[in-house]
Design a protein around this motif. Structure first.
Motif, PDB file in Angstrom:
ATOM      1  N   PHE A 188      40.890 -51.806  -8.789  1.00 41.44           N
ATOM      2  CA  PHE A 188      42.035 -52.694  -7.966  1.00 41.44           C
ATOM      3  C   PHE A 188      41.622 -52.784  -6.418  1.00 41.44           C
ATOM      4  O   PHE A 188      41.567 -53.789  -5.943  1.00 41.44           O
ATOM      5  N   VAL A 189      40.716 -51.671  -5.681  1.00 40.63           N
ATOM      6  CA  VAL A 189      40.194 -51.934  -4.769  1.00 40.63           C
ATOM      7  C   VAL A 189      39.048 -53.194  -4.832  1.00 40.63           C
ATOM      8  O   VAL A 189      38.817 -54.110  -3.807  1.00 40.63           O
ATOM      9  N   LEU A 190      38.317 -53.108  -5.793  1.00 42.12           N
ATOM     10  CA  LEU A 190      37.263 -54.244  -6.144  1.00 42.12           C
ATOM     11  C   LEU A 190      37.869 -55.512  -6.020  1.00 42.12           C
ATOM     12  O   LEU A 190      37.367 -56.451  -5.575  1.00 42.12           O
ATOM     13  N   ALA A 191      38.942 -55.568  -6.781  1.00 44.48           N
ATOM     14  CA  ALA A 191      39.684 -56.726  -6.996  1.00 44.48           C
ATOM     15  C   ALA A 191      40.161 -57.556  -5.819  1.00 44.48           C
ATOM     16  O   ALA A 191      39.892 -58.566  -5.402  1.00 44.48           O
ATOM     17  N   VAL A 192      40.875 -56.452  -5.117  1.00 41.05           N
ATOM     18  CA  VAL A 192      41.355 -57.062  -3.549  1.00 41.05           C
ATOM     19  C   VAL A 192      40.396 -57.380  -2.753  1.00 41.05           C
ATOM     20  O   VAL A 192      40.546 -58.536  -2.183  1.00 41.05           O
ATOM     21  N   LYS A 193      39.188 -56.750  -2.659  1.00 43.18           N
ATOM     22  CA  LYS A 193      38.056 -57.120  -1.804  1.00 43.18           C
ATOM     23  C   LYS A 193      37.479 -58.359  -2.146  1.00 43.18           C
ATOM     24  O   LYS A 193      37.251 -59.394  -1.178  1.00 43.18           O
ATOM     25  N   ASN A 194      37.890 -58.736  -3.509  1.00 44.37           N
ATOM     26  CA  ASN A 194      37.052 -60.120  -3.861  1.00 44.37           C
ATOM     27  C   ASN A 194      38.446 -61.178  -3.952  1.00 44.37           C
ATOM     28  O   ASN A 194      38.093 -62.154  -4.532  1.00 44.37           O
ATOM     29  N   GLY A 195      39.566 -61.010  -3.346  1.00 45.05           N
ATOM     30  CA  GLY A 195      40.346 -61.903  -3.071  1.00 45.05           C
ATOM     31  C   GLY A 195      41.713 -61.998  -4.216  1.00 45.05           C
ATOM     32  O   GLY A 195      42.372 -62.911  -4.330  1.00 45.05           O
ATOM     33  N   LEU A 196      41.395 -61.112  -5.306  1.00 45.27           N
ATOM     34  CA  LEU A 196      42.603 -61.020  -6.335  1.00 45.27           C
ATOM     35  C   LEU A 196      43.979 -60.654  -5.832  1.00 45.27           C
ATOM     36  O   LEU A 196      44.053 -59.726  -5.112  1.00 45.27           O
ATOM     37  N   ASN A 197      44.751 -61.027  -6.385  1.00 47.96           N
ATOM     38  CA  ASN A 197      46.190 -60.826  -6.263  1.00 47.96           C
ATOM     39  C   ASN A 197      46.426 -59.371  -7.117  1.00 47.96           C
ATOM     40  O   ASN A 197      46.471 -59.559  -8.252  1.00 47.96           O
ATOM     41  N   PRO A 198      46.807 -58.136  -6.455  1.00 47.61           N
ATOM     42  CA  PRO A 198      46.678 -57.073  -7.323  1.00 47.61           C
ATOM     43  C   PRO A 198      48.216 -56.934  -8.285  1.00 47.61           C
ATOM     44  O   PRO A 198      47.873 -56.396  -9.198  1.00 47.61           O
ATOM     45  N   GLN A 199      49.174 -57.551  -7.984  1.00 50.21           N
ATOM     46  CA  GLN A 199      50.171 -57.616  -8.668  1.00 50.21           C
ATOM     47  C   GLN A 199      50.035 -58.343 -10.076  1.00 50.21           C
ATOM     48  O   GLN A 199      50.303 -58.071 -11.021  1.00 50.21           O
ATOM     49  N   GLN A 200      49.154 -59.690  -9.799  1.00 47.73           N
ATOM     50  CA  GLN A 200      48.849 -60.232 -11.223  1.00 47.73           C
ATOM     51  C   GLN A 200      47.887 -59.576 -11.889  1.00 47.73           C
ATOM     52  O   GLN A 200      47.967 -59.775 -13.110  1.00 47.73           O
ATOM     53  N   LEU A 201      46.849 -59.101 -11.307  1.00 46.24           N
ATOM     54  CA  LEU A 201      45.956 -58.302 -11.941  1.00 46.24           C
ATOM     55  C   LEU A 201      46.505 -57.137 -12.797  1.00 46.24           C
ATOM     56  O   LEU A 201      46.482 -56.864 -13.850  1.00 46.24           O
ATOM     57  N   TYR A 202      47.510 -56.541 -12.266  1.00 50.99           N
ATOM     58  CA  TYR A 202      48.291 -55.495 -12.950  1.00 50.99           C
ATOM     59  C   TYR A 202      49.039 -55.696 -14.060  1.00 50.99           C
ATOM     60  O   TYR A 202      48.962 -55.250 -15.099  1.00 50.99           O
ATOM     61  N   GLU A 203      49.675 -56.848 -13.969  1.00 51.59           N
ATOM     62  CA  GLU A 203      50.466 -57.545 -14.912  1.00 51.59           C
ATOM     63  C   GLU A 203      49.665 -58.010 -16.173  1.00 51.59           C
ATOM     64  O   GLU A 203      49.869 -57.727 -17.532  1.00 51.59           O
ATOM     65  N   THR A 204      48.290 -58.456 -15.815  1.00 50.11           N
ATOM     66  CA  THR A 204      47.626 -58.700 -17.050  1.00 50.11           C
ATOM     67  C   THR A 204      46.839 -57.637 -17.603  1.00 50.11           C
ATOM     68  O   THR A 204      46.720 -57.562 -18.972  1.00 50.11           O
ATOM     69  N   LEU A 205      46.192 -56.598 -16.715  1.00 52.69           N
ATOM     70  CA  LEU A 205      45.580 -55.496 -17.366  1.00 52.69           C
ATOM     71  C   LEU A 205      46.740 -54.656 -18.424  1.00 52.69           C
ATOM     72  O   LEU A 205      46.323 -53.974 -19.300  1.00 52.69           O
ATOM     73  N   MET A 206      48.107 -54.652 -18.035  1.00 56.48           N
ATOM     74  CA  MET A 206      49.001 -53.952 -18.761  1.00 56.48           C
ATOM     75  C   MET A 206      49.195 -54.427 -20.238  1.00 56.48           C
ATOM     76  O   MET A 206      49.724 -53.890 -21.293  1.00 56.48           O
ATOM     77  N   GLY A 207      48.718 -55.607 -20.246  1.00 59.62           N
ATOM     78  CA  GLY A 207      48.766 -56.241 -21.515  1.00 59.62           C
ATOM     79  C   GLY A 207      47.246 -56.169 -22.306  1.00 59.62           C
ATOM     80  O   GLY A 207      47.078 -56.770 -23.383  1.00 59.62           O
ATOM     81  N   ALA A 208      46.301 -55.481 -21.499  1.00 63.62           N
ATOM     82  CA  ALA A 208      44.972 -55.423 -21.943  1.00 63.62           C
ATOM     83  C   ALA A 208      44.448 -54.357 -22.556  1.00 63.62           C
ATOM     84  O   ALA A 208      45.259 -53.194 -22.373  1.00 63.62           O
ATOM     85  N   PHE A 209      43.421 -53.965 -23.049  1.00 61.71           N
ATOM     86  CA  PHE A 209      43.076 -52.693 -23.485  1.00 61.71           C
ATOM     87  C   PHE A 209      42.974 -51.650 -22.473  1.00 61.71           C
ATOM     88  O   PHE A 209      42.812 -50.489 -22.682  1.00 61.71           O
ATOM     89  N   ALA A 210      42.902 -52.179 -21.163  1.00 57.80           N
ATOM     90  CA  ALA A 210      42.530 -50.797 -20.035  1.00 57.80           C
ATOM     91  C   ALA A 210      43.867 -50.558 -19.542  1.00 57.80           C
ATOM     92  O   ALA A 210      44.033 -49.744 -18.686  1.00 57.80           O
ATOM     93  N   ALA A 211      45.003 -51.060 -20.190  1.00 57.65           N
ATOM     94  CA  ALA A 211      46.361 -50.326 -19.776  1.00 57.65           C
ATOM     95  C   ALA A 211      46.473 -49.116 -19.839  1.00 57.65           C
ATOM     96  O   ALA A 211      45.667 -48.439 -21.017  1.00 57.65           O
ATOM     97  N   ASN A 212      47.071 -48.238 -18.979  1.00 53.90           N
ATOM     98  CA  ASN A 212      47.070 -46.708 -19.236  1.00 53.90           C
ATOM     99  C   ASN A 212      48.480 -46.298 -18.402  1.00 53.90           C
ATOM    100  O   ASN A 212      48.753 -46.950 -17.532  1.00 53.90           O
TER     101      ASN A 212
END
Length: 299
Positions: A188-212
């Motif tokens: 998530f720190v990598l994502a935010v450093k590169n301009g991604l929205n962490p809420q959007q990333l969270y919602e996507t990852l929770m439907g992906a294989f990386a969900a935990n």
């Protein structure tokens, strides 16, 4: 059944409350007396020492943060062993090393007392709901004797083998959550450093294989709201990682990822954050990189 309960902390209090609600008589002891007074006001008996608890109880439950305190309560001066009797059962819900469990089991056995190491996972919410995962070690007869109580506090109860195996099983849980929290923070720190929205990333990852599970709990409740108030503190996780690393050394198993997670958490504690939640991996990496994993204010 008369249940002695020693340790009315974040986990112990709701677990003892559920046992009382199930119709058992509770004899309670805690170093902080106000917690005892509040508990017995709704039903129960206060005891001044573990020995006093043992004199009255059929089963003694221990829920304290370190192996040293467990040993003191069960085997120390004014400990439960002083009034132990044949047919009594000790259940230790704390996360200890297997050596502590075996020491307590052997000491109890010499008095005719059964013993279960039964560390739990699921946090205060799981303790309140009675849905904890319970990792149990001990004899088959002791497990059968304690099963009624374990069913009150647990949703997933597994008996792994003789004394000490419950502790080892719980330590594997701690190894995994430590490494996962480090990976979650890096991602998530990598994502935010590169301009991604962490809420959007969270919602996507929770439907992906990386969900935990750590991601599911930590991001919406701790990280994004910027609140690292401890549900499970860094100091306690470091204690568990130390125990796991020792078992690894004794077993000849290299625990490389666990050692790396331990180093990260040692650094977090050195910042004075040992009392923060174990999700503080985010806080440390944010500080290093100079970003915050939070929803942009414009949204």
């Amino acid at each position: 059944m008369k249940i002695g309960y020693i340790g009315l902390g974040k986990m112990g209090l709701p677990m003892a409350t559920n046992m009382r609600a199930a119709g058992h008589e509770l004899i309670v002891h805690n170093r902080s007396q106000p917690k005892v007074e509040a508990f017995v006001a709704d039903g129960g008996v206060a005891a001044n020492s573990p020995a006093e608890v043992a004199a009255q109880a059929d089963v003694i439950c221990v829920n304290v943060p370190t192996p040293e305190i467990s040993l003191e309560i069960l085997l120390g001066t004014d400990g439960a062993v002083e009034n132990a009797r044949d047919g009594q059962l000790w259940i230790d819900f704390g996360t200890n090393g297997p050596d502590t469990a075996r020491t307590c089991a052997d000491a109890g056995s010499s008095k005719g007392v059964g013993y279960l190491d039964a560390p739990v996972s699921g946090g205060p919410g799981g303790a309140e709901a009675g849905t904890l995962a319970v990792f149990v070690g001990g004899s088959e007869s002791s497990f059968a004797q304690g099963k009624e109580l374990l069913d009150i506090i647990g949703g997933k109860i597994e008996h792994f083998g003789p004394a000490g195996t419950g502790c080892i099983a719980k330590l594997t849980n701690q190894m995994i959550i430590a490494s996962i929290r480090a990976a979650n923070a890096e991602a998530f720190v990598l994502a935010v450093k590169n301009g991604l929205n962490p809420q959007q990333l969270y919602e996507t990852l929770m439907g992906a294989f990386a969900a935990n599970r750590c991601m599911e709990v930590d991001l919406p409740n701790l990280v994004l709201p910027r609140d690292y108030s401890a549900r499970f503190a860094v100091d306690l996780l470091l204690k568990d990682l130390g125990l796991a690393l020792e078992v690894g050394r004794q077993s000849g198993v290299p625990l490389i990822a666990t050692a790396q997670a331990d180093q990260l958490y040692q650094e977090i504690r050195s910042k004075g954050w040992g009392d923060l939640d174990a999700a503080a991996t985010f806080k440390r990496l944010e500080e290093i990189v100079g970003v915050e994993v939070t929803v942009p204010s414009s949204e």
